[in-house]
Design a protein around this motif. Structure first.
Motif, PDB file in Angstrom:
ATOM      1  N   THR A   5      30.442-102.587 -78.659  1.00 58.58           N
ATOM      2  CA  THR A   5      31.527-103.176 -79.432  1.00 58.58           C
ATOM      3  C   THR A   5      32.505-103.910 -78.530  1.00 58.58           C
ATOM      4  O   THR A   5      32.956-105.031 -78.832  1.00 58.58           O
ATOM      5  CB  THR A   5      32.272-102.086 -80.227  1.00 58.58           C
ATOM      6  OG1 THR A   5      31.367-101.475 -81.142  1.00 58.58           O
ATOM      7  CG2 THR A   5      33.448-102.672 -80.999  1.00 58.58           C
ATOM      8  N   GLU A   6      32.832-103.298 -77.411  1.00 52.36           N
ATOM      9  CA  GLU A   6      33.773-103.915 -76.482  1.00 52.36           C
ATOM     10  C   GLU A   6      33.205-105.210 -75.900  1.00 52.36           C
ATOM     11  O   GLU A   6      33.929-106.205 -75.742  1.00 52.36           O
ATOM     12  CB  GLU A   6      34.104-102.929 -75.359  1.00 52.36           C
ATOM     13  CG  GLU A   6      34.926-101.729 -75.826  1.00 52.36           C
ATOM     14  CD  GLU A   6      35.124-100.698 -74.728  1.00 52.36           C
ATOM     15  OE1 GLU A   6      34.556-100.897 -73.623  1.00 52.36           O
ATOM     16  OE2 GLU A   6      35.830 -99.699 -74.972  1.00 52.36           O
ATOM     17  N   LYS A   7      31.927-105.223 -75.589  1.00 55.96           N
ATOM     18  CA  LYS A   7      31.318-106.426 -75.021  1.00 55.96           C
ATOM     19  C   LYS A   7      31.257-107.543 -76.051  1.00 55.96           C
ATOM     20  O   LYS A   7      31.498-108.716 -75.728  1.00 55.96           O
ATOM     21  CB  LYS A   7      29.921-106.109 -74.488  1.00 55.96           C
ATOM     22  CG  LYS A   7      29.937-105.259 -73.224  1.00 55.96           C
ATOM     23  CD  LYS A   7      28.533-105.070 -72.657  1.00 55.96           C
ATOM     24  CE  LYS A   7      28.563-104.280 -71.356  1.00 55.96           C
ATOM     25  NZ  LYS A   7      27.217-104.088 -70.771  1.00 55.96           N
ATOM     26  N   ARG A  62      22.415-112.678 -91.001  1.00 53.88           N
ATOM     27  CA  ARG A  62      21.441-112.728 -89.914  1.00 53.88           C
ATOM     28  C   ARG A  62      21.435-111.372 -89.215  1.00 53.88           C
ATOM     29  O   ARG A  62      22.489-110.847 -88.863  1.00 53.88           O
ATOM     30  CB  ARG A  62      21.792-113.847 -88.943  1.00 53.88           C
ATOM     31  CG  ARG A  62      21.662-115.226 -89.577  1.00 53.88           C
ATOM     32  CD  ARG A  62      21.998-116.324 -88.603  1.00 53.88           C
ATOM     33  NE  ARG A  62      21.539-117.605 -89.108  1.00 53.88           N
ATOM     34  CZ  ARG A  62      21.496-118.722 -88.392  1.00 53.88           C
ATOM     35  NH1 ARG A  62      21.897-118.706 -87.134  1.00 53.88           N
ATOM     36  NH2 ARG A  62      21.063-119.835 -88.922  1.00 53.88           N
ATOM     37  N   VAL A  63      20.246-110.834 -89.010  1.00 53.24           N
ATOM     38  CA  VAL A  63      20.107-109.502 -88.439  1.00 53.24           C
ATOM     39  C   VAL A  63      19.551-109.590 -87.024  1.00 53.24           C
ATOM     40  O   VAL A  63      18.513-110.210 -86.794  1.00 53.24           O
ATOM     41  CB  VAL A  63      19.176-108.619 -89.302  1.00 53.24           C
ATOM     42  CG1 VAL A  63      19.021-107.240 -88.677  1.00 53.24           C
ATOM     43  CG2 VAL A  63      19.715-108.507 -90.726  1.00 53.24           C
ATOM     44  N   VAL A  64      20.263-108.968 -86.082  1.00 54.65           N
ATOM     45  CA  VAL A  64      19.808-108.869 -84.701  1.00 54.65           C
ATOM     46  C   VAL A  64      19.597-107.397 -84.389  1.00 54.65           C
ATOM     47  O   VAL A  64      20.505-106.580 -84.530  1.00 54.65           O
ATOM     48  CB  VAL A  64      20.835-109.469 -83.722  1.00 54.65           C
ATOM     49  CG1 VAL A  64      20.360-109.289 -82.277  1.00 54.65           C
ATOM     50  CG2 VAL A  64      21.060-110.944 -84.021  1.00 54.65           C
ATOM     51  N   VAL A  65      18.386-107.044 -83.979  1.00 49.97           N
ATOM     52  CA  VAL A  65      18.063-105.671 -83.625  1.00 49.97           C
ATOM     53  C   VAL A  65      18.236-105.504 -82.119  1.00 49.97           C
ATOM     54  O   VAL A  65      17.651-106.250 -81.329  1.00 49.97           O
ATOM     55  CB  VAL A  65      16.621-105.308 -84.033  1.00 49.97           C
ATOM     56  CG1 VAL A  65      16.295-103.877 -83.593  1.00 49.97           C
ATOM     57  CG2 VAL A  65      16.437-105.458 -85.536  1.00 49.97           C
ATOM     58  N   LEU A  66      19.063-104.537 -81.721  1.00 51.81           N
ATOM     59  CA  LEU A  66      19.286-104.232 -80.309  1.00 51.81           C
ATOM     60  C   LEU A  66      18.370-103.083 -79.924  1.00 51.81           C
ATOM     61  O   LEU A  66      18.541-101.955 -80.402  1.00 51.81           O
ATOM     62  CB  LEU A  66      20.755-103.852 -80.089  1.00 51.81           C
ATOM     63  CG  LEU A  66      21.792-104.866 -80.613  1.00 51.81           C
ATOM     64  CD1 LEU A  66      23.192-104.318 -80.464  1.00 51.81           C
ATOM     65  CD2 LEU A  66      21.644-106.198 -79.891  1.00 51.81           C
ATOM     66  N   ALA A  67      17.386-103.356 -79.089  1.00 51.58           N
ATOM     67  CA  ALA A  67      16.339-102.373 -78.810  1.00 51.58           C
ATOM     68  C   ALA A  67      16.251-102.045 -77.326  1.00 51.58           C
ATOM     69  O   ALA A  67      16.686-102.822 -76.472  1.00 51.58           O
ATOM     70  CB  ALA A  67      14.994-102.895 -79.298  1.00 51.58           C
ATOM     71  N   ALA A  68      15.666-100.906 -77.046  1.00 50.40           N
ATOM     72  CA  ALA A  68      15.374-100.507 -75.680  1.00 50.40           C
ATOM     73  C   ALA A  68      14.061-101.139 -75.229  1.00 50.40           C
ATOM     74  O   ALA A  68      13.264-101.600 -76.059  1.00 50.40           O
ATOM     75  CB  ALA A  68      15.292 -98.989 -75.583  1.00 50.40           C
ATOM     76  N   ALA A  69      13.827-101.158 -73.938  1.00 48.82           N
ATOM     77  CA  ALA A  69      12.635-101.809 -73.404  1.00 48.82           C
ATOM     78  C   ALA A  69      11.345-101.188 -73.918  1.00 48.82           C
ATOM     79  O   ALA A  69      10.338-101.868 -74.072  1.00 48.82           O
ATOM     80  CB  ALA A  69      12.672-101.763 -71.878  1.00 48.82           C
ATOM     81  N   PRO A  89      19.757-106.681 -74.497  1.00 46.16           N
ATOM     82  CA  PRO A  89      20.462-107.949 -74.255  1.00 46.16           C
ATOM     83  C   PRO A  89      21.796-107.787 -73.534  1.00 46.16           C
ATOM     84  O   PRO A  89      22.319-108.751 -72.976  1.00 46.16           O
ATOM     85  CB  PRO A  89      20.668-108.493 -75.674  1.00 46.16           C
ATOM     86  CG  PRO A  89      20.755-107.278 -76.522  1.00 46.16           C
ATOM     87  CD  PRO A  89      19.763-106.310 -75.910  1.00 46.16           C
ATOM     88  N   PHE A  90      22.356-106.564 -73.553  1.00 43.31           N
ATOM     89  CA  PHE A  90      23.635-106.352 -72.879  1.00 43.31           C
ATOM     90  C   PHE A  90      23.477-106.257 -71.365  1.00 43.31           C
ATOM     91  O   PHE A  90      24.444-106.369 -70.625  1.00 43.31           O
ATOM     92  CB  PHE A  90      24.312-105.082 -73.399  1.00 43.31           C
ATOM     93  CG  PHE A  90      24.821-105.216 -74.808  1.00 43.31           C
ATOM     94  CD1 PHE A  90      26.094-105.704 -75.059  1.00 43.31           C
ATOM     95  CD2 PHE A  90      24.026-104.867 -75.885  1.00 43.31           C
ATOM     96  CE1 PHE A  90      26.567-105.844 -76.360  1.00 43.31           C
ATOM     97  CE2 PHE A  90      24.486-104.996 -77.178  1.00 43.31           C
ATOM     98  CZ  PHE A  90      25.757-105.494 -77.422  1.00 43.31           C
TER      99      PHE A  90
END
Length: 257
Positions: A5-7, A62-69, A89-90
């Motif tokens: 959230t902060e980023k 628009r949906v962006v999924v934040l996933a692990a490798a 992506p972070f």
């Protein structure tokens, strides 16, 4: 979630954090948000279901999924309508590019759309200023005569005063037919849409494609342009700026070969 959230806030986003389905439903009903970020590690197996809920309650979001490798649910997510499946992506510096794509307007410029019914086209041919015959061969469903990328490519070629021949119908992209087609031109460009996990509209160029057969006289004549498709698997829902950029790239390559 707090760090993410902060980023996002630091990058200029106004962020509203929700942690359960009821809160998500309430937010979708009253929020004016444009993009939904879903944290796959936090949601675990419920993540794809949340995407389905967003698609249903906010079809324009628009949906962006934040996933692990090593995330195991990519296939499940892609059964729904998502803009991007982003792997860490972070940490890899990709987030600004994702945000740029996510917040682009989906409004399409209709003022210059040619009149009359549209039809699928399999290819566009020109003879450029160097006297070279160049043909663009497109996978089925990617180019239409009077709309989208197909119309833009045609308009931009005509604007350069190049003679344009449009072939209606659906292309046969079997290796044998591609190589046979290439023998009739100085350069054959093959346009494909293929999911490689990139940003929608991103393009890769392969000047030495392997068709699994002897290319014969078509050796060094074929360039494959592969575009990351939109959420529906094609190019029709790409935003106007991305479509314009793709058209510019294709036209430039056809004109200068």
């Amino acid at each position: 979630a707090q760090q993410q959230t902060e980023k996002l806030t630091a990058l200029g986003c106004e962020v509203q954090l929700v942690t359960d389905r009821d809160a998500l439903k309430a937010t979708l009903e009253k929020s004016e948000a444009s993009v939904v970020f879903l944290d796959d590690p936090s949601l675990a197996d419920a993540g794809p279901e949340w995407v389905g809920l967003v698609n249903q309650r906010g079809p324009s979001l628009r949906v962006v999924v934040l996933a692990a490798a090593d995330g195991p649910r990519e296939t499940a997510y892609r059964k729904h309508r998502i803009l991007y499946y982003a792997v860490e992506p972070f940490t890899d510096g990709e987030l600004p590019d994702i945000l740029s794509a996510a917040f682009r307007s989906q409004e399409r410029a209709a003022a210059e759309r040619p009149s009359g019914p549209s039809e699928p086209i399999s290819g566009i041919s020109i003879t450029n200023r160097y006297g070279h015959r160049v043909h663009l061969l497109a996978a089925p469903g990617l180019l239409w005569r009077n709309e989208g990328l197909g119309a833009l490519v045609g308009q931009k070629l005509l604007a350069r005063s190049l003679p344009v021949l449009v072939t209606a119908g659906v292309a046969n992209l079997s290796p044998a037919n591609v190589l046979k087609t290439a023998t009739g031109y100085d350069r054959l460009m093959v346009l494909l849409a293929r999911d490689a996990g990139g940003l929608p509209g991103s393009l890769t160029r392969d000047t030495k494609p392997d068709f699994g057969v002897d290319p014969g006289d078509a050796m060094n004549k074929v360039t494959v342009l592969t575009v990351q498709p939109d959420a529906m698997g094609g190019l029709a829902s790409l935003d106007a700026r991305t479509t314009e950029a793709l058209a510019d790239h294709i036209v430039s390559e056809m004109a200068v070969y």
